[in-house]
Motif scaffolding. Structure first.
Motif, short mmCIF file in Angstrom:
data_model
loop_
_atom_site.label_atom_id
_atom_site.label_comp_id
_atom_site.label_asym_id
_atom_site.label_seq_id
_atom_site.Cartn_x
_atom_site.Cartn_y
_atom_site.Cartn_z
N SER A 27 0.83 -1.21 0.00
CA SER A 27 0.00 0.00 0.00
C SER A 27 0.87 1.26 0.00
O SER A 27 0.54 2.25 -0.66
CB SER A 27 -0.96 0.01 1.19
OG SER A 27 -0.25 -0.02 2.41
N TYR A 28 2.00 1.22 0.71
CA TYR A 28 2.91 2.38 0.72
C TYR A 28 3.47 2.65 -0.68
O TYR A 28 3.49 3.78 -1.14
CB TYR A 28 4.08 2.16 1.68
CG TYR A 28 3.69 1.82 3.08
CD1 TYR A 28 2.93 2.70 3.85
CD2 TYR A 28 4.07 0.62 3.65
CE1 TYR A 28 2.56 2.39 5.14
CE2 TYR A 28 3.72 0.30 4.94
CZ TYR A 28 2.96 1.17 5.69
OH TYR A 28 2.61 0.87 6.96
N VAL A 31 0.72 3.96 -3.22
CA VAL A 31 0.38 5.37 -3.04
C VAL A 31 1.55 6.25 -3.49
O VAL A 31 1.36 7.29 -4.11
CB VAL A 31 -0.03 5.66 -1.58
CG1 VAL A 31 -0.23 7.14 -1.34
CG2 VAL A 31 -1.30 4.92 -1.24
N ALA A 68 2.98 11.00 0.65
CA ALA A 68 1.92 9.99 0.50
C ALA A 68 2.26 8.72 1.26
O ALA A 68 1.41 8.15 1.95
CB ALA A 68 1.70 9.69 -0.98
N ALA A 69 3.51 8.27 1.15
CA ALA A 69 3.92 7.07 1.88
C ALA A 69 3.88 7.31 3.39
O ALA A 69 3.46 6.43 4.16
CB ALA A 69 5.32 6.64 1.44
N THR A 72 0.33 7.22 4.61
CA THR A 72 -0.13 5.84 4.66
C THR A 72 0.41 5.14 5.90
O THR A 72 -0.31 4.42 6.59
CB THR A 72 0.31 5.09 3.39
OG1 THR A 72 -0.18 5.79 2.25
CG2 THR A 72 -0.22 3.67 3.36
N TYR A 73 1.67 5.37 6.22
CA TYR A 73 2.28 4.77 7.41
C TYR A 73 1.61 5.27 8.69
O TYR A 73 1.26 4.47 9.57
CB TYR A 73 3.78 5.10 7.44
CG TYR A 73 4.47 4.61 8.69
CD1 TYR A 73 4.78 3.27 8.84
CD2 TYR A 73 4.79 5.49 9.72
CE1 TYR A 73 5.40 2.81 9.99
CE2 TYR A 73 5.41 5.04 10.86
CZ TYR A 73 5.72 3.70 11.00
OH TYR A 73 6.32 3.25 12.14
N ASP A 76 -1.76 3.71 9.03
CA ASP A 76 -1.68 2.32 9.48
C ASP A 76 -1.45 2.24 10.97
O ASP A 76 -2.03 1.40 11.66
CB ASP A 76 -0.55 1.59 8.75
CG ASP A 76 -0.96 1.12 7.37
OD1 ASP A 76 -2.16 1.19 7.04
OD2 ASP A 76 -0.07 0.68 6.62
N GLN A 81 -7.52 4.51 7.57
CA GLN A 81 -7.07 4.35 6.19
C GLN A 81 -6.93 5.72 5.52
O GLN A 81 -7.68 6.08 4.62
CB GLN A 81 -8.01 3.44 5.42
CG GLN A 81 -8.02 2.03 5.97
CD GLN A 81 -9.03 1.15 5.29
OE1 GLN A 81 -9.99 1.64 4.70
NE2 GLN A 81 -8.83 -0.15 5.39
N TYR A 83 -4.69 6.68 3.52
CA TYR A 83 -4.20 6.62 2.14
C TYR A 83 -5.31 6.80 1.13
O TYR A 83 -5.05 7.16 -0.02
CB TYR A 83 -3.40 5.35 1.88
CG TYR A 83 -4.20 4.07 1.91
CD1 TYR A 83 -4.76 3.57 0.76
CD2 TYR A 83 -4.38 3.36 3.10
CE1 TYR A 83 -5.48 2.39 0.76
CE2 TYR A 83 -5.09 2.18 3.12
CZ TYR A 83 -5.65 1.70 1.95
OH TYR A 83 -6.36 0.54 1.97
N ALA A 86 -5.10 10.30 -0.09
CA ALA A 86 -4.02 10.48 -1.07
C ALA A 86 -4.42 9.89 -2.42
O ALA A 86 -4.15 10.50 -3.46
CB ALA A 86 -2.74 9.84 -0.56
#
Length: 125
Positions: A27-28, A31, A68-69, A72-73, A76, A81, A83, A86
């Motif tokens: 997912s990272y 994105v 973006a990463a 996402t982190y 998490d 969620q 992400y 993004a």
């Protein structure tokens, strides 16, 4: 057309050098790739409009991908969620940039100025 060349080189490297990304990082990476593609399409638009600046392109390319990463982190770790925001933002900008590219190409090849008058500048959105 430096961004377009970079995209082609990146695709060729990805095709010919096999690398598997672990599932927990997918997912990272997804994105980050979406954010990077947004920057590439923005670079193509600015090149076509003769406004391309390498510093702006590189800072947007790496900055957007890292942001973006990171979002996402953080999402998490918080169990949210984030992400999706993004994905929506960069996906929307990808389609806007594609629309601008399409209109610029249509304007160039049909030699009509009325297409340019209705063009949306993605930087104004």
């Amino acid at each position: 057309m430096i961004p377009l060349l970079g995209l082609i080189v990146g695709i060729l490297i990805g095709v010919f050098i096999p690398y598997n990304i672990p599932e927990q990082y997918s997912s990272y990476v997804a994105v980050a790739i979406l954010a990077a593609l947004d920057s590439v399409f923005g670079g193509v638009v600015s090149t076509m409009q003769k406004k391309f600046d390498m510093g702006i392109f590189l800072s947007g390319f790496f900055g957007n991908a890292l942001l973006a990463a990171a979002l996402t982190y953080i999402g998490d770790k918080l169990g949210i969620q984030i992400y999706f925001a993004a994905i929506f933002a960069f996906g929307n900008r990808l389609f806007l940039n594609f629309a601008v590219i399409r209109r610029l190409l249509l304007n160039k090849y049909t030699k009509k100025d009325n297409i340019k008058d209705n063009m949306i500048d993605p930087k104004e959105v």
